[in-house]
Scaffold this motif. Structure first.
Motif, PDB file in Angstrom:
ATOM      1  N   PRO B 224       1.154  -1.066   0.371  1.00 51.77           N
ATOM      2  CA  PRO B 224      -0.001   0.084   0.223  1.00 51.77           C
ATOM      3  C   PRO B 224       1.115   1.040   0.338  1.00 51.77           C
ATOM      4  CG  PRO B 224      -0.427  -1.309   2.020  1.00 51.77           C
ATOM      5  CD  PRO B 224       0.352  -2.003   1.005  1.00 51.77           C
ATOM      6  N   ALA B 225       0.289   1.874  -0.416  1.00 51.30           N
ATOM      7  CA  ALA B 225       0.991   3.300  -0.564  1.00 51.30           C
ATOM      8  C   ALA B 225       1.420   4.412   0.369  1.00 51.30           C
ATOM      9  CB  ALA B 225       0.400   4.753  -1.656  1.00 51.30           C
ATOM     10  N   PHE B 226       1.940   5.313   0.647  1.00 52.47           N
ATOM     11  CA  PHE B 226       0.856   6.448   1.703  1.00 52.47           C
ATOM     12  C   PHE B 226       0.375   8.122   0.844  1.00 52.47           C
ATOM     13  CE2 PHE B 226       5.691   6.133   1.910  1.00 52.47           C
ATOM     14  CZ  PHE B 226       6.159   8.238   1.410  1.00 52.47           C
ATOM     15  N   LEU B 227       0.187   8.858   2.002  1.00 51.64           N
ATOM     16  CA  LEU B 227      -0.428  10.208   1.903  1.00 51.64           C
ATOM     17  C   LEU B 227      -0.284  11.094   3.338  1.00 51.64           C
ATOM     18  CD1 LEU B 227      -1.882  12.394   0.339  1.00 51.64           C
ATOM     19  CD2 LEU B 227      -3.807  11.497   0.638  1.00 51.64           C
ATOM     20  N   TYR B 228       0.804  12.081   2.734  1.00 51.08           N
ATOM     21  CA  TYR B 228       0.488  13.017   4.029  1.00 51.08           C
ATOM     22  C   TYR B 228      -0.495  13.923   3.835  1.00 51.08           C
ATOM     23  CZ  TYR B 228       3.364  16.950   6.429  1.00 51.08           C
ATOM     24  OH  TYR B 228       4.021  17.616   7.376  1.00 51.08           O
ATOM     25  N   VAL B 229      -0.958  14.846   4.535  1.00 51.90           N
ATOM     26  CA  VAL B 229      -1.514  15.843   4.370  1.00 51.90           C
ATOM     27  C   VAL B 229      -0.610  16.935   5.577  1.00 51.90           C
ATOM     28  CG1 VAL B 229      -3.433  17.085   4.566  1.00 51.90           C
ATOM     29  CG2 VAL B 229      -3.430  14.906   3.217  1.00 51.90           C
ATOM     30  N   ALA B 230      -0.769  18.473   5.170  1.00 46.32           N
ATOM     31  CA  ALA B 230      -0.151  19.355   6.488  1.00 46.32           C
ATOM     32  C   ALA B 230      -0.941  18.986   7.585  1.00 46.32           C
ATOM     33  CB  ALA B 230       0.260  20.569   6.088  1.00 46.32           C
ATOM     34  N   PRO B 231      -0.919  19.013   8.086  1.00 44.16           N
ATOM     35  CA  PRO B 231      -1.678  19.465   9.739  1.00 44.16           C
ATOM     36  C   PRO B 231      -2.379  20.883   9.223  1.00 44.16           C
ATOM     37  CG  PRO B 231       0.356  18.955  10.897  1.00 44.16           C
ATOM     38  CD  PRO B 231       1.123  19.376   9.072  1.00 44.16           C
ATOM     39  N   ARG B 232      -2.258  21.886   8.777  1.00 43.57           N
ATOM     40  CA  ARG B 232      -3.013  22.662   8.430  1.00 43.57           C
ATOM     41  C   ARG B 232      -3.656  22.312   7.541  1.00 43.57           C
ATOM     42  NH1 ARG B 232       1.923  22.976   6.281  1.00 43.57           N
ATOM     43  NH2 ARG B 232       2.463  23.564   4.008  1.00 43.57           N
ATOM     44  N   HIS B 233      -3.657  21.301   6.691  1.00 39.87           N
ATOM     45  CA  HIS B 233      -5.014  21.242   5.793  1.00 39.87           C
ATOM     46  C   HIS B 233      -5.667  20.369   6.310  1.00 39.87           C
ATOM     47  CE1 HIS B 233      -2.237  23.828   2.955  1.00 39.87           C
ATOM     48  NE2 HIS B 233      -1.763  23.255   2.438  1.00 39.87           N
ATOM     49  N   ALA B 234      -5.554  19.637   7.336  1.00 37.18           N
ATOM     50  CA  ALA B 234      -5.965  18.412   6.524  1.00 37.18           C
ATOM     51  C   ALA B 234      -7.345  18.424   7.258  1.00 37.18           C
ATOM     52  CB  ALA B 234      -5.107  18.025   7.846  1.00 37.18           C
ATOM     53  N   ASN B 235      -7.750  19.077   7.909  1.00 38.70           N
ATOM     54  CA  ASN B 235      -9.412  19.449   8.321  1.00 38.70           C
ATOM     55  C   ASN B 235     -10.398  19.829   7.106  1.00 38.70           C
ATOM     56  OD1 ASN B 235      -9.900  17.433  10.921  1.00 38.70           O
ATOM     57  ND2 ASN B 235      -8.300  19.667  12.004  1.00 38.70           N
ATOM     58  N   ARG B 236      -9.065  20.925   6.324  1.00 38.31           N
ATOM     59  CA  ARG B 236     -10.107  21.345   5.227  1.00 38.31           C
ATOM     60  C   ARG B 236     -10.245  21.028   4.015  1.00 38.31           C
ATOM     61  NH1 ARG B 236      -7.946  26.924   4.730  1.00 38.31           N
ATOM     62  NH2 ARG B 236      -6.166  25.809   4.995  1.00 38.31           N
ATOM     63  N   ALA B 237      -8.998  19.805   3.409  1.00 40.60           N
ATOM     64  CA  ALA B 237      -8.508  19.113   1.924  1.00 40.60           C
ATOM     65  C   ALA B 237     -10.288  18.470   1.786  1.00 40.60           C
ATOM     66  CB  ALA B 237      -7.250  18.586   2.540  1.00 40.60           C
ATOM     67  N   ARG B 238     -10.154  18.343   0.385  1.00 42.74           N
ATOM     68  CA  ARG B 238     -11.471  17.654  -0.046  1.00 42.74           C
ATOM     69  C   ARG B 238     -10.876  16.627  -0.698  1.00 42.74           C
ATOM     70  NH1 ARG B 238     -14.262  16.831  -4.321  1.00 42.74           N
ATOM     71  NH2 ARG B 238     -13.014  17.639  -5.988  1.00 42.74           N
ATOM     72  N   ALA B 239     -11.463  15.559   0.153  1.00 38.85           N
ATOM     73  CA  ALA B 239     -10.937  14.655  -0.523  1.00 38.85           C
ATOM     74  C   ALA B 239     -11.532  14.045  -1.470  1.00 38.85           C
ATOM     75  CB  ALA B 239     -11.253  12.742   0.841  1.00 38.85           C
ATOM     76  N   ALA B 240     -11.216  14.581  -2.363  1.00 42.40           N
ATOM     77  CA  ALA B 240     -12.002  14.163  -4.306  1.00 42.40           C
ATOM     78  C   ALA B 240     -12.417  12.163  -4.339  1.00 42.40           C
ATOM     79  CB  ALA B 240     -11.173  14.118  -4.705  1.00 42.40           C
ATOM     80  N   LEU B 241     -11.920  11.409  -3.413  1.00 47.04           N
ATOM     81  CA  LEU B 241     -12.018   9.730  -3.585  1.00 47.04           C
ATOM     82  C   LEU B 241     -12.460   9.731  -2.441  1.00 47.04           C
ATOM     83  CD1 LEU B 241      -8.344   8.546  -5.472  1.00 47.04           C
ATOM     84  CD2 LEU B 241     -11.066   9.309  -6.354  1.00 47.04           C
ATOM     85  N   SER B 242     -13.740   9.531  -2.123  1.00 45.86           N
ATOM     86  CA  SER B 242     -14.444   9.876  -0.956  1.00 45.86           C
ATOM     87  C   SER B 242     -15.243   8.949  -0.412  1.00 45.86           C
ATOM     88  CB  SER B 242     -15.098  11.238  -1.048  1.00 45.86           C
ATOM     89  OG  SER B 242     -16.195  11.396  -2.301  1.00 45.86           O
ATOM     90  N   GLY B 243     -14.463   7.516   0.078  1.00 48.46           N
ATOM     91  CA  GLY B 243     -14.520   6.479   0.264  1.00 48.46           C
ATOM     92  C   GLY B 243     -15.158   5.944   1.902  1.00 48.46           C
ATOM     93  N   TRP B 244     -15.876   5.107   1.593  1.00 52.59           N
ATOM     94  CA  TRP B 244     -17.218   4.998   3.436  1.00 52.59           C
ATOM     95  C   TRP B 244     -15.965   4.890   4.405  1.00 52.59           C
ATOM     96  CZ3 TRP B 244     -18.284  -0.071   5.967  1.00 52.59           C
ATOM     97  CH2 TRP B 244     -17.342  -1.400   6.010  1.00 52.59           C
ATOM     98  N   MET B 245     -14.433   4.568   4.515  1.00 53.43           N
ATOM     99  CA  MET B 245     -13.254   4.668   4.985  1.00 53.43           C
ATOM    100  C   MET B 245     -13.246   5.936   5.865  1.00 53.43           C
ATOM    101  SD  MET B 245     -13.354   1.196   6.989  1.00 53.43           S
ATOM    102  CE  MET B 245     -13.188   0.294   6.275  1.00 53.43           C
ATOM    103  N   GLY B 246     -13.257   7.125   4.577  1.00 53.15           N
ATOM    104  CA  GLY B 246     -12.899   8.311   5.243  1.00 53.15           C
ATOM    105  C   GLY B 246     -14.117   8.992   5.605  1.00 53.15           C
ATOM    106  N   HIS B 247     -15.217   8.625   5.869  1.00 54.02           N
ATOM    107  CA  HIS B 247     -16.787   8.867   6.329  1.00 54.02           C
ATOM    108  C   HIS B 247     -15.996   9.377   7.557  1.00 54.02           C
ATOM    109  CE1 HIS B 247     -20.358   9.647   7.832  1.00 54.02           C
ATOM    110  NE2 HIS B 247     -21.031   9.708   6.283  1.00 54.02           N
ATOM    111  N   ALA B 248     -16.785  10.538   8.688  1.00 55.08           N
ATOM    112  CA  ALA B 248     -16.640  10.772   9.811  1.00 55.08           C
ATOM    113  C   ALA B 248     -17.706   9.273  10.702  1.00 55.08           C
ATOM    114  CB  ALA B 248     -17.458  12.029  10.527  1.00 55.08           C
ATOM    115  N   LYS B 249     -18.348   9.131   9.979  1.00 56.58           N
ATOM    116  CA  LYS B 249     -18.770   7.719  10.837  1.00 56.58           C
ATOM    117  C   LYS B 249     -19.354   7.028   9.684  1.00 56.58           C
ATOM    118  CE  LYS B 249     -21.588  10.983  14.572  1.00 56.58           C
ATOM    119  NZ  LYS B 249     -22.613  10.847  14.919  1.00 56.58           N
ATOM    120  N   PRO B 250     -18.161   5.867   9.513  1.00 56.67           N
ATOM    121  CA  PRO B 250     -18.569   5.087   7.941  1.00 56.67           C
ATOM    122  C   PRO B 250     -19.473   3.702   8.864  1.00 56.67           C
ATOM    123  CG  PRO B 250     -16.312   4.992   9.775  1.00 56.67           C
ATOM    124  CD  PRO B 250     -16.731   5.740  10.295  1.00 56.67           C
ATOM    125  N   PHE B 251     -19.333   3.998  10.115  1.00 58.61           N
ATOM    126  CA  PHE B 251     -20.740   2.825   9.898  1.00 58.61           C
ATOM    127  C   PHE B 251     -22.133   2.996  10.284  1.00 58.61           C
ATOM    128  CE2 PHE B 251     -16.961   0.856  10.258  1.00 58.61           C
ATOM    129  CZ  PHE B 251     -16.230  -0.156  10.110  1.00 58.61           C
TER     130      PHE B 251
END
Lengths: 402, 402
Positions: B224-251
């Motif tokens: 698997p690959a890795f992705l780094y997002v700087a803390p200053r962006h992390a809560n604003r960055a748009r996840a263009a590939l917005s899958g369920w595991m990246g949802h606030a409440k996946p379950f």
């Protein structure tokens, strides 16, 4: 099919590892472990990665593995040869399929789906629509309302064949035909279909389909997904996720992207060789069974579970359709204490799962589940529900991620 | 670092499987097999998947594995805690990073990259730009021309730190600082950096970075690959590939997408548990080595290989910079007969690789390659080049996929 055909359950049960004291009715979430997997993966790690190193891309066929495995999946979903490509996850394959489908219908702006679609499909569509930024609408209806809502306003019909909560099954042939009559492109999610029941993608004339392999197909946790592209689209479909493995000449390392011919263009990055090896070991079983036999047994097990649970537990309300043709390979009941009841069942070795707000799901996987297990599970369900075991405090704590 | 520190090579060489008679100088393409991998994967297959089944998402920590592994990678690339997420492939993680970066600079339309970027990064950018459909331009320059071309017209600077062909290294700190002065967002591909040399993402103030783990990090084919997002962006960055595991409440299985906080939102689908287990076994070694020591040894090996090959084979032209700070962890030579020469070397046990049109690459991986191997390789290179072994007809046939 290769080699001798295996009788479902009678021959296949012994090919799976199932822990002592467990009745596993969650193969619709994560399939059980086929016995050959550990050995196969070990061989790929030691003999291919370890000894062959980089040469294994050629000598062990790693490069063509996604295509070869795709062709084995193809038989299970009624797809033509060389129309199925493995890789990534279902979320990503659904994204690729939807992006390609929308490109075919650029003048229309509505993606029609239903509230029974698995959420990640909907989330990926939301993300794609935002990236496209062209005013598309993701329109969600109740499953029963979909057929009547098909119109020439719809660009893409985007559905999961079998509802992950209720087990209700769409009529893929009828909906696809009606969609095509209105020039709507179809994208089918087969997560709860592949390995659960016969699928006939070529026969129904499906456009695109995607699915995962870690449920009924027993490929292991995080096993790679598959993507089907109908031959009539394959050389024109745009691979929105246009990675180097989908390039016409990946090892020319050209600066500009040129798509490979056919479904090969839907490859993205370096394929997950180890995960694919696990899936291959599972397919060694699937290659030798008939889906019609799996389906007949699954329906029989479902009828049995429904009858036994309804007879024993009037508190549970069946939410899966009774009609065979409207059902997948799971049986679900609504029960207000469902979360606690499922915890109590799991503590007693009956592993199903819970889906909010109140659904208790029981997956039926005839390769390794038979009538005896279903009867025993029904007894334990009765004990938990009628005996009110589920009310005990230890089962009220919500802590599971799945 | 955990446990006792390991001395690079002296302690680590014995922790890898390397086949008899092979000098493996292609760890920059596929890292060698760490001895603990097969056992670790076997345990995950039998004990977790086999015995725990679906429960392993909780009991074996599968659900939090991408985050936990990300934190182990973080130490190797100078990233802050909880800024690195594992999953998918580098192509897809680069796509997510670029999509998020472009969203930060919506008024600017130029993605600046160079001809030394790995092609899949460029192809994924092409695909993203087409999907966006907003007139973005992917501008490619020679690596040396990038710095002077930074301007307030550029939305995103999109580079691979170390050139996969030549081993030339960009000055990440300087380019990032200059980019930021012009409000340009940066996306760094660390495919040939992670595990090859110290990276200091937090220190240079990088915005986004992505990398793979099957090269220097020895995670196995398709790891698997890795992705780094700087803390200053992390809560604003748009996840263009917005899958369920990246949802606030996946379950919760909500119908609408709500991103999780932080880099967690960059998760897409079900994580590749088996592949991640292989990587974890490799990280058991990486956790115990210092990258400064890896780097010092790598540069020493590089100097040695350059000196020996230049002394022995005047036919080969060095294309890797001599200056340490401008070099990654490979040495490349241009040679018109490079493809044939590499086939002849591989036949003699010296495994490097070839990149069109004429580059012979030799990767230096000090965890399992030392001076003796480099000296021996130089002798065999001399035999093949000066002895004109490469001219033999059997080495002229182009049939490799890698």
């Amino acid at each position: 099919m290769t080699e001798t055909r295996l009788r479902v359950y009678d021959d296949t049960r012994a090919l799976f590892h199932l822990p002592e004291g467990v009745i596993y009715l969650d193969g619709n979430s994560l399939g059980a472990l086929p016995l050959g997997v550990a050995e196969k993966v070990d061989r790929v790690i030691r003999r291919e990665w370890g000894d062959e190193l980089i040469r294994a891309w050629n000598t062990a066929g790693w490069y063509v593995q996604p295509r070869n495995v795709g062709n084995r999946i193809a038989r299970l979903i009624g797809a033509e040869a060389d129309t199925v490509m493995m890789g990534d996850t279902l979320s990503l394959k659904a994204y690729q399929a939807l992006a390609a489908a929308l490109d075919i219908n650029p003048e229309r702006k509505v993606v029609l789906s239903d509230t029974g679609n698995f959420p990640t499909d909907l989330y990926m569509a939301e993300g794609l629509i935002a990236t496209l930024g062209r005013g598309h609408e993701l329109r969600l209806l109740a499953p029963e309302a979909v057929e009547a809502a098909l119109s020439d306003e719809i660009a893409v019909l985007y559905l999961t064949e079998v509802d992950y909560r209720t087990g209700r099954r769409h009529d893929m042939a009828k909906l696809t035909a009606k969609a095509h009559a209105l020039d709507i492109v179809t994208v089918w999610d087969l997560a709860h279909s592949a390995g659960a029941l016969p699928v006939d993608l070529a026969g129904v004339g499906a456009d695109f389909a995607a699915g995962c392999t870690y449920k009924y197909l027993n490929g292991g946790p995080g096993a790679p997904a598959f993507l089907y592209v109908a031959p009539r689209h394959a050389n024109r479909a745009r691979a929105a996720l246009s990675g180097w493995m989908g390039h016409a000449k990946p090892f020319a390392f050209d600066l500009g992207y040129v798509p490979a011919g056919g479904v090969e263009r839907m490859r993205v990055g370096t394929p997950p060789v180890l995960a694919m090896a696990a899936l291959e070991a599972s397919l060694d079983i699937w290659d030798r069974v008939e889906l019609s036999e799996v389906r007949a047994r699954s329906l029989n097990l479902g009828d049995l579970l429904i009858a036994e649970v309804e007879r024993r537990c009037p508190q549970l309300r069946l939410v899966t359709p009774r009609a065979h043709e409207m059902r997948g390979s799971q049986v679900s009941f609504a029960f207000a204490g469902g979360y606690a009841a499922m915890q109590a069942l799991i503590a007693r070795g009956v592993i199903g799962d819970f889906r909010a707000p109140d659904i208790m799901r029981f997956g039926l996987t005839p390769l390794y589940i038979g009538e005896d297990e279903v009867m025993k599970a029904a007894e334990i369900i009765e004990e938990v529900i009628v005996g009110e075991v589920w009310r005990r405090p230890e089962y009220q704590v919500v802590n599971a991620v799945t």
